[in-house]
Design a protein around this motif. Structure first.
Motif, PDB file in Angstrom:
ATOM      1  N   ALA A   1      20.781  36.938  11.914  1.00  0.00           N
ATOM      2  CA  ALA A   1      21.059  35.598  11.389  1.00  0.00           C
ATOM      3  C   ALA A   1      19.770  34.975  10.883  1.00  0.00           C
ATOM      4  O   ALA A   1      18.727  35.093  11.520  1.00  0.00           O
ATOM      5  CB  ALA A   1      21.631  34.721  12.505  1.00  0.00           C
ATOM      6  N   ASP A   2      19.867  34.333   9.731  1.00  0.00           N
ATOM      7  CA  ASP A   2      18.707  33.603   9.229  1.00  0.00           C
ATOM      8  C   ASP A   2      18.967  32.114   9.431  1.00  0.00           C
ATOM      9  O   ASP A   2      19.807  31.512   8.759  1.00  0.00           O
ATOM     10  CB  ASP A   2      18.470  33.917   7.751  1.00  0.00           C
ATOM     11  CG  ASP A   2      17.079  33.457   7.338  1.00  0.00           C
ATOM     12  OD1 ASP A   2      16.561  32.488   7.944  1.00  0.00           O
ATOM     13  OD2 ASP A   2      16.510  34.061   6.416  1.00  0.00           O
TER      14      ASP A   2
ATOM     15  N   SER B   1       7.285  25.104  21.231  1.00  0.00           N
ATOM     16  CA  SER B   1       6.353  24.320  20.427  1.00  0.00           C
ATOM     17  C   SER B   1       4.956  24.917  20.606  1.00  0.00           C
ATOM     18  O   SER B   1       4.822  26.066  21.055  1.00  0.00           O
ATOM     19  CB  SER B   1       6.413  22.853  20.846  1.00  0.00           C
ATOM     20  OG  SER B   1       5.581  22.067  20.001  1.00  0.00           O
ATOM     21  N   SER B   2       3.943  24.150  20.300  1.00  0.00           N
ATOM     22  CA  SER B   2       2.610  24.762  20.239  1.00  0.00           C
ATOM     23  C   SER B   2       1.496  23.769  20.511  1.00  0.00           C
ATOM     24  O   SER B   2       1.623  22.569  20.213  1.00  0.00           O
ATOM     25  CB  SER B   2       2.441  25.361  18.842  1.00  0.00           C
ATOM     26  OG  SER B   2       1.098  25.538  18.521  1.00  0.00           O
TER      27      SER B   2
ATOM     28  N   ASN C   1      16.357  37.109  12.370  1.00  0.00           N
ATOM     29  CA  ASN C   1      16.479  37.661  11.014  1.00  0.00           C
ATOM     30  C   ASN C   1      15.580  38.877  10.824  1.00  0.00           C
ATOM     31  O   ASN C   1      15.478  39.407   9.724  1.00  0.00           O
ATOM     32  CB  ASN C   1      16.199  36.597   9.942  1.00  0.00           C
ATOM     33  CG  ASN C   1      14.730  36.195   9.891  1.00  0.00           C
ATOM     34  OD1 ASN C   1      13.938  36.594  10.738  1.00  0.00           O
ATOM     35  ND2 ASN C   1      14.367  35.407   8.890  1.00  0.00           N
TER      36      ASN C   1
ATOM     37  N   LEU D   1      13.131  30.086  19.754  1.00  0.00           N
ATOM     38  CA  LEU D   1      11.797  30.657  19.521  1.00  0.00           C
ATOM     39  C   LEU D   1      11.608  31.160  18.097  1.00  0.00           C
ATOM     40  O   LEU D   1      10.496  31.516  17.712  1.00  0.00           O
ATOM     41  CB  LEU D   1      11.527  31.819  20.497  1.00  0.00           C
ATOM     42  CG  LEU D   1      11.080  31.436  21.908  1.00  0.00           C
ATOM     43  CD1 LEU D   1      12.248  30.918  22.725  1.00  0.00           C
ATOM     44  CD2 LEU D   1      10.431  32.602  22.617  1.00  0.00           C
TER      45      LEU D   1
ATOM     46  N   GLY E   1      10.347  40.247  13.910  1.00  0.00           N
ATOM     47  CA  GLY E   1      10.859  40.872  15.134  1.00  0.00           C
ATOM     48  C   GLY E   1      11.506  42.216  14.845  1.00  0.00           C
ATOM     49  O   GLY E   1      11.764  42.573  13.694  1.00  0.00           O
TER      50      GLY E   1
ATOM     51  N   PHE F   1       8.053  38.886  19.734  1.00  0.00           N
ATOM     52  CA  PHE F   1       7.125  39.146  20.835  1.00  0.00           C
ATOM     53  C   PHE F   1       7.523  38.363  22.097  1.00  0.00           C
ATOM     54  O   PHE F   1       8.020  38.939  23.077  1.00  0.00           O
ATOM     55  CB  PHE F   1       5.703  38.812  20.334  1.00  0.00           C
ATOM     56  CG  PHE F   1       4.693  38.534  21.399  1.00  0.00           C
ATOM     57  CD1 PHE F   1       4.529  39.407  22.478  1.00  0.00           C
ATOM     58  CD2 PHE F   1       3.877  37.407  21.317  1.00  0.00           C
ATOM     59  CE1 PHE F   1       3.572  39.152  23.456  1.00  0.00           C
ATOM     60  CE2 PHE F   1       2.927  37.147  22.292  1.00  0.00           C
ATOM     61  CZ  PHE F   1       2.776  38.005  23.368  1.00  0.00           C
ATOM     62  N   ILE F   2       7.362  37.058  22.096  1.00  0.00           N
ATOM     63  CA  ILE F   2       7.677  36.277  23.302  1.00  0.00           C
ATOM     64  C   ILE F   2       9.180  36.345  23.583  1.00  0.00           C
ATOM     65  O   ILE F   2       9.608  36.508  24.727  1.00  0.00           O
ATOM     66  CB  ILE F   2       7.242  34.798  23.155  1.00  0.00           C
ATOM     67  CG1 ILE F   2       5.741  34.698  22.812  1.00  0.00           C
ATOM     68  CG2 ILE F   2       7.531  34.028  24.443  1.00  0.00           C
ATOM     69  CD1 ILE F   2       5.269  33.272  22.495  1.00  0.00           C
TER      70      ILE F   2
ATOM     71  N   ALA G   1      -0.060  27.484  24.671  1.00  0.00           N
ATOM     72  CA  ALA G   1      -1.398  27.887  24.219  1.00  0.00           C
ATOM     73  C   ALA G   1      -1.236  29.194  23.450  1.00  0.00           C
ATOM     74  O   ALA G   1      -0.123  29.552  23.062  1.00  0.00           O
ATOM     75  CB  ALA G   1      -2.300  28.074  25.431  1.00  0.00           C
TER      76      ALA G   1
ATOM     77  N   ASN H   1      11.376  28.000   7.850  1.00  0.00           N
ATOM     78  CA  ASN H   1      11.637  28.824   9.044  1.00  0.00           C
ATOM     79  C   ASN H   1      11.369  28.090  10.348  1.00  0.00           C
ATOM     80  O   ASN H   1      11.900  28.460  11.395  1.00  0.00           O
ATOM     81  CB  ASN H   1      10.807  30.109   8.991  1.00  0.00           C
ATOM     82  CG  ASN H   1      11.289  31.030   7.894  1.00  0.00           C
ATOM     83  OD1 ASN H   1      12.405  31.539   7.944  1.00  0.00           O
ATOM     84  ND2 ASN H   1      10.470  31.201   6.869  1.00  0.00           N
TER      85      ASN H   1
HETATM   86  P1  NAD Z   1       7.221  36.523  16.632  1.00  0.00           P
HETATM   87  O1  NAD Z   1       6.959  36.545  15.172  1.00  0.00           O
HETATM   88  O2  NAD Z   1       7.061  37.805  17.373  1.00  0.00           O
HETATM   89  O3  NAD Z   1       8.663  35.937  16.940  1.00  0.00           O
HETATM   90  C1  NAD Z   1       9.379  35.117  16.060  1.00  0.00           C
HETATM   91  C2  NAD Z   1      10.765  35.710  15.888  1.00  0.00           C
HETATM   92  O4  NAD Z   1      11.554  34.823  15.095  1.00  0.00           O
HETATM   93  C3  NAD Z   1      10.755  37.059  15.180  1.00  0.00           C
HETATM   94  O5  NAD Z   1      11.590  37.958  15.878  1.00  0.00           O
HETATM   95  C4  NAD Z   1      11.310  36.746  13.794  1.00  0.00           C
HETATM   96  O6  NAD Z   1      11.965  37.858  13.217  1.00  0.00           O
HETATM   97  C5  NAD Z   1      12.236  35.581  14.103  1.00  0.00           C
HETATM   98  N1  NAD Z   1      12.475  34.684  12.961  1.00  0.00           N
HETATM   99  C6  NAD Z   1      11.561  34.122  12.133  1.00  0.00           C
HETATM  100  N2  NAD Z   1      12.169  33.343  11.217  1.00  0.00           N
HETATM  101  C7  NAD Z   1      13.498  33.387  11.487  1.00  0.00           C
HETATM  102  C8  NAD Z   1      14.645  32.797  10.886  1.00  0.00           C
HETATM  103  N3  NAD Z   1      14.544  32.006   9.807  1.00  0.00           N
HETATM  104  N4  NAD Z   1      15.857  33.065  11.422  1.00  0.00           N
HETATM  105  C9  NAD Z   1      15.982  33.893  12.501  1.00  0.00           C
HETATM  106  N5  NAD Z   1      14.932  34.481  13.094  1.00  0.00           N
HETATM  107  C10 NAD Z   1      13.703  34.237  12.598  1.00  0.00           C
HETATM  108  O7  NAD Z   1       6.246  35.406  17.246  1.00  0.00           O
HETATM  109  P2  NAD Z   1       6.013  34.954  18.755  1.00  0.00           P
HETATM  110  O8  NAD Z   1       4.550  34.953  18.961  1.00  0.00           O
HETATM  111  O9  NAD Z   1       6.882  35.698  19.687  1.00  0.00           O
HETATM  112  O10 NAD Z   1       6.468  33.444  18.693  1.00  0.00           O
HETATM  113  C11 NAD Z   1       7.697  32.974  19.269  1.00  0.00           C
HETATM  114  C12 NAD Z   1       7.712  31.451  19.198  1.00  0.00           C
HETATM  115  O11 NAD Z   1       6.656  30.907  19.975  1.00  0.00           O
HETATM  116  C13 NAD Z   1       7.520  30.907  17.783  1.00  0.00           C
HETATM  117  O12 NAD Z   1       8.320  29.761  17.647  1.00  0.00           O
HETATM  118  C14 NAD Z   1       6.056  30.526  17.757  1.00  0.00           C
HETATM  119  O13 NAD Z   1       5.807  29.532  16.805  1.00  0.00           O
HETATM  120  C15 NAD Z   1       5.875  30.035  19.177  1.00  0.00           C
HETATM  121  N6  NAD Z   1       4.489  30.074  19.634  1.00  0.00           N
HETATM  122  C16 NAD Z   1       3.833  31.261  19.736  1.00  0.00           C
HETATM  123  C17 NAD Z   1       2.510  31.269  20.192  1.00  0.00           C
HETATM  124  C18 NAD Z   1       1.737  32.553  20.320  1.00  0.00           C
HETATM  125  O14 NAD Z   1       0.543  32.501  20.610  1.00  0.00           O
HETATM  126  N7  NAD Z   1       2.324  33.721  20.166  1.00  0.00           N
HETATM  127  C19 NAD Z   1       1.863  30.072  20.525  1.00  0.00           C
HETATM  128  C20 NAD Z   1       2.566  28.876  20.392  1.00  0.00           C
HETATM  129  C21 NAD Z   1       3.885  28.892  19.967  1.00  0.00           C
END
Ligand code: NAD
Length: 318
Positions: A55-56, A119-120, A32, A76, A36, A11-12, A172, A95
């Motif tokens: 890639a994981d 981070s968060s 991975n 991310l 996503g 997403f982000i 946030a 992860n």
């Molecule tokens: P998301 O699930 O859409 O994105 C995470 C991505 O990481 C996905 O594409 C997933 O396939 C990939 N991924 C997960 N594990 C993996 C691994 N082991 N190896 C490779 N790829 C991997 O979530 P998001 O909301 O876009 O979050 C992005 C980042 O922002 C994350 O680190 C999340 O913790 C952080 N975050 C998000 C929020 C929010 O409100 N959305 C708030 C604070 C922090």
């Protein structure tokens, strides 16, 4: 120059890739595809400036070679489901934390100079001070929050030891198009299944701050640009909105935007004090003074961000 975005198919991450491409970067996405999807990158892929590598990151592997010659890494990739982290802590450890260590290590051995880390706000846990400033004690109440806090410490230490420049973005709640988790998506899915009833996790009085994804990406790039021109004095930044909304407010906005009436809202408190799940932070509002003083402010309020997100889901989600 070329940058790496881990979790870039998420997403982000995908919005960040879109923006980086517009700003003239070549981007290598490492993902991975656990949550996503390449379809999130449709626009950026059509430019030919994005390379997607499966890639994981919890396993050290061939992906490390992608770091050679990269200018910066935006890390991310993570399991972002806070709720799940109390029942599947190992998934979050692997992860979120092991992967972050591997990314730091890959940057070190490949001489990548800059790391931007997602981070968060959950690192603060039940903050004693609201709005919560960056120097508030780090006392997470979820395993997810713990993995983000530990990730920051590893990166900070790499920064001190090896001179890698790091910025930890304490986001946030980020919402917007392509979001597939969190309260708005949950409400949307429930209401499309049954438009008469909405189950709310928690007593609905949880109150949190929401930031639209375009604002989140803009703030991230704003801080990245300060990081690379050497003008960033600190490593941790809250990235959020100045206002907040309750879960009940969100329920009302979602119901209104879906054009529904007479929805029976059922609250389900998981704890005596009305939380939605074990590890749910009940009140979250970040002090964003540090970011504002540098000259950045968001375009959309929390309520606007929620409204724009449900409008997008209505038009695009299954
Ligand atoms: P998301 O699930 O859409 O994105 C995470 C991505 O990481 C996905 O594409 C997933 O396939 C990939 N991924 C997960 N594990 C993996 C691994 N082991 N190896 C490779 N790829 C991997 O979530 P998001 O909301 O876009 O979050 C992005 C980042 O922002 C994350 O680190 C999340 O913790 C952080 N975050 C998000 C929020 C929010 O409100 N959305 C708030 C604070 C922090």
């Amino acid at each position: 120059s070329r940058v790496i975005v881990t979790g870039g198919a998420g997403f982000i991450g995908s919005h960040l890739v879109d923006r980086l491409v517009r700003d003239g970067y070549e981007v290598t996405v490492l993902d991975n595809f656990s949550s996503g999807d390449v379809s999130n990158l449709k626009e950026s892929l059509s430019t030919g400036r994005v390379n997607v590598v499966k890639a994981d990151l919890k396993y050290w592997g061939d992906w490390v070679s992608e770091f050679k010659g990269a200018y910066a890494v935006f890390h991310l990739a993570a399991n972002p489901e806070v709720r799940v982290s109390s029942v599947e802590p190992r998934s979050h450890f692997d992860n979120n934390l092991v992967a972050t260590f591997n990314v730091a290590e890959a940057a070190r051995v490949s001489d990548v100079k800059y790391i931007v880390f997602a981070s968060s706000s959950t690192v603060y846990g039940d903050a004693k001070v609201l709005p919560t400033p960056e120097d508030h004690p780090i006392i997470p109440i979820s395993v997810y929050g713990a993995t983000k806090a530990a990730g920051e410490i590893i990166l900070d230490t790499y920064s001190r030891l090896y001179g890698i420049r790091v910025v930890n973005l304490r986001y946030a709640n980020i919402v917007g198009p392509r979001s597939r988790h969190g309260v708005i998506y949950d409400f949307y899915i429930k209401l499309t299944r049954n438009p008469r009833e909405l189950e709310v996790l928690g007593d609905g009085s949880q109150r949190k701050s929401y930031l639209y994804v375009d604002d989140a990406v803009d703030a991230s790039l704003f801080l990245f640009n300060k990081l690379i021109n050497g003008s960033l004095q600190e490593q941790a930044f809250n990235v959020g909105n100045k206002d907040w909304v309750t879960v009940m407010d969100i329920a009302r906005i979602v119901i209104e935007e879906l054009g529904l009436r007479n929805v029976n809202i059922v609250t389900r408190a998981m704890t005596p004090d009305g939380r939605g799940w074990l590890g749910d932070v009940k009140y979250m509002l970040l002090d964003v003074d540090k970011l504002s003083k540098l000259g950045w402010s968001p375009r959309y309020s929390s309520a606007d961000a929620v409204r724009l997100t449900i409008r997008w889901l209505k038009g695009n989600a299954p």
